[in-house]
Motif scaffolding. Structure first.
Motif, PDB file in Angstrom:
ATOM      1  N   GLU A   1      38.257  31.215  22.994  1.00 14.33           N
ATOM      2  CA  GLU A   1      36.981  31.921  22.954  1.00 14.33           C
ATOM      3  C   GLU A   1      36.182  31.538  21.714  1.00 14.33           C
ATOM      4  O   GLU A   1      34.957  31.571  21.708  1.00 14.33           O
ATOM      5  CB  GLU A   1      37.234  33.430  22.984  1.00 14.33           C
ATOM      6  CG  GLU A   1      35.996  34.265  23.163  1.00 14.33           C
ATOM      7  CD  GLU A   1      36.317  35.747  23.265  1.00 14.33           C
ATOM      8  OE1 GLU A   1      35.561  36.454  23.946  1.00 14.33           O
ATOM      9  OE2 GLU A   1      37.312  36.190  22.660  1.00 14.33           O
TER      10      GLU A   1
ATOM     11  N   HIS B   1      31.211  36.043  22.041  1.00 11.22           N
ATOM     12  CA  HIS B   1      32.337  36.078  22.973  1.00 11.22           C
ATOM     13  C   HIS B   1      31.990  35.375  24.278  1.00 11.22           C
ATOM     14  O   HIS B   1      30.821  35.136  24.586  1.00 11.22           O
ATOM     15  CB  HIS B   1      32.724  37.529  23.289  1.00 11.22           C
ATOM     16  CG  HIS B   1      33.360  38.247  22.148  1.00 11.22           C
ATOM     17  ND1 HIS B   1      34.723  38.411  22.037  1.00 11.22           N
ATOM     18  CD2 HIS B   1      32.821  38.859  21.062  1.00 11.22           C
ATOM     19  CE1 HIS B   1      34.996  39.080  20.921  1.00 11.22           C
ATOM     20  NE2 HIS B   1      33.854  39.361  20.314  1.00 11.22           N
ATOM     21  N   THR B   2      33.030  35.076  25.055  1.00 11.66           N
ATOM     22  CA  THR B   2      32.859  34.668  26.449  1.00 11.66           C
ATOM     23  C   THR B   2      33.674  35.611  27.317  1.00 11.66           C
ATOM     24  O   THR B   2      34.647  36.212  26.857  1.00 11.66           O
ATOM     25  CB  THR B   2      33.325  33.228  26.692  1.00 11.66           C
ATOM     26  OG1 THR B   2      34.703  33.092  26.314  1.00 11.66           O
ATOM     27  CG2 THR B   2      32.489  32.240  25.913  1.00 11.66           C
TER      28      THR B   2
ATOM     29  N   PHE C   1      37.260  30.327  29.819  1.00 12.40           N
ATOM     30  CA  PHE C   1      36.665  30.991  28.665  1.00 12.40           C
ATOM     31  C   PHE C   1      35.838  30.041  27.813  1.00 12.40           C
ATOM     32  O   PHE C   1      35.184  30.465  26.862  1.00 12.40           O
ATOM     33  CB  PHE C   1      37.754  31.666  27.826  1.00 12.40           C
ATOM     34  CG  PHE C   1      38.334  32.862  28.518  1.00 12.40           C
ATOM     35  CD1 PHE C   1      37.716  34.092  28.431  1.00 12.40           C
ATOM     36  CD2 PHE C   1      39.473  32.748  29.297  1.00 12.40           C
ATOM     37  CE1 PHE C   1      38.229  35.192  29.101  1.00 12.40           C
ATOM     38  CE2 PHE C   1      39.993  33.842  29.971  1.00 12.40           C
ATOM     39  CZ  PHE C   1      39.371  35.066  29.869  1.00 12.40           C
TER      40      PHE C   1
END
Length: 308
Positions: free
Chosen positions: A69, A185-186, A279
């Motif tokens: 991430e 973030h993902t 991700f």
């Protein structure tokens, strides 16, 4: 083999970030991660700084602290610095970049901003630090075990990460009054979706600032404030006396094809690699979107701090 490729990708991303910092004239400090296994390669946390150390306002940008991430924040930071956008930085505003792409299995959990929790005379940070000091003392004396039935449960958070974020909070808060924080973030949202969400209690002062900076749709939702990894490390608690504006920036990653592909691979290693790629997709159009939207979010935060 997969772990070697991932380590090489981490090293490449770190080298690109440090090169961008050098190009932009940012000062950097490197921290080597602690590792628990002989077969696990170390990770690095690199801190970069721009602007005056005495600036009354500071924008802190942090990668999400869960493995791959971190590539999302890394891509945004490196592009922002490479493009020379630091020249728009106001004299009264400083910036701190927290660049981290951690080894698999290292994480911090998540927690909302400290204004969502009641204050305490004895913070978890103080008690945990005391527990660690006692544990070191006991080991030095050859003591093992304990008959203390009221002992606190073991703190499983990475101590070295806690120490890094403690030093950053001390540095950021020494002169600054207004502090902005964005953690990138993902998640398994549709590719192309970008959500910025307040990490503060609804209608609190911090939540109102997030809405002012990024728009009304970024307010804490019905499920409550967004949680940030760095707050689980005690970072927010160390900034309670400042005007903190914290937000979670989330980039969607999945396509129908990427989900259907998960069961098509023959080996477990290939399937794990596919899950990891969910991700941080290997798609240049997606990464271009992340760069552009990341720069837009940073620009809005800098404008918001200037208004403060």
């Amino acid at each position: 083999m997969m772990e070697q490729k991932l380590q090489q990708a981490r090293d490449d991303a770190r080298n690109r970030f440090l090169a961008a910092c050098s190009l932009a004239g940012a000062s950097t400090t490197a921290y080597r991660s602690a590792v628990s296994g002989d077969d696990q390669a170390p990770g690095w946390v690199d801190i970069a700084r721009l602007g005056s150390p005495d600036a009354p306002a500071v924008l802190i940008l942090s990668c999400g602290l869960h493995g791959v991430e971190g590539f999302c924040g890394s891509t945004i930071f490196t592009d922002w610095l490479t493009e020379g956008r630091q020249h728009r930085l106001a004299p009264e505003t400083g910036m701190i970049f927290i660049h981290a792409i951690l080894p698999e299995g290292v994480g911090a959990g998540g927690m909302a901003a400290p204004d969502t929790r009641p204050g305490a005379t004895w913070s978890d940070n103080i008690l945990n630090a005391a527990a660690r000091r006692f544990a070191r003392y006991a080991r030095s004396k050859g003591l093992s075990g304990s008959d203390d039935t009221d002992a606190r449960p073991a703190d499983t958070r990475p101590v070295w990460l806690i120490d890094i974020f403690a030093s950053i909070a001390q540095e950021a808060g020494e002169h600054a009054r207004d502090i902005g924080l964005i953690e990138f973030h993902t998640s398994l949202l549709p590719a192309g979706a970008v959500n910025v969400t307040s990490s503060h209690k609804p209608d609190s002062a911090g939540d109102k600032r997030v809405r002012d900076w990024f728009g009304e749709e970024t307010a804490a939702g019905p499920d409550g404030p967004a949680t940030l990894d760095c707050f689980a490390l005690g970072f927010g608690d160390r900034l309670r006396d400042h005007d903190l504006t914290a937000a979670h920036a989330d980039f969607g990653t999945y396509t129908t094809r990427s989900i259907l592909q998960l069961n098509a691979r023959r080996t477990a290693a290939e399937r794990r690699a596919d899950i990891g790629s969910l991700f941080f997709p290997d798609s240049e159009p997606w990464r271009d979107m992340v760069r552009a939207e990341g720069a837009r979010i940073i620009g809005l935060a800098l404008d918001g701090l200037a208004r403060e």
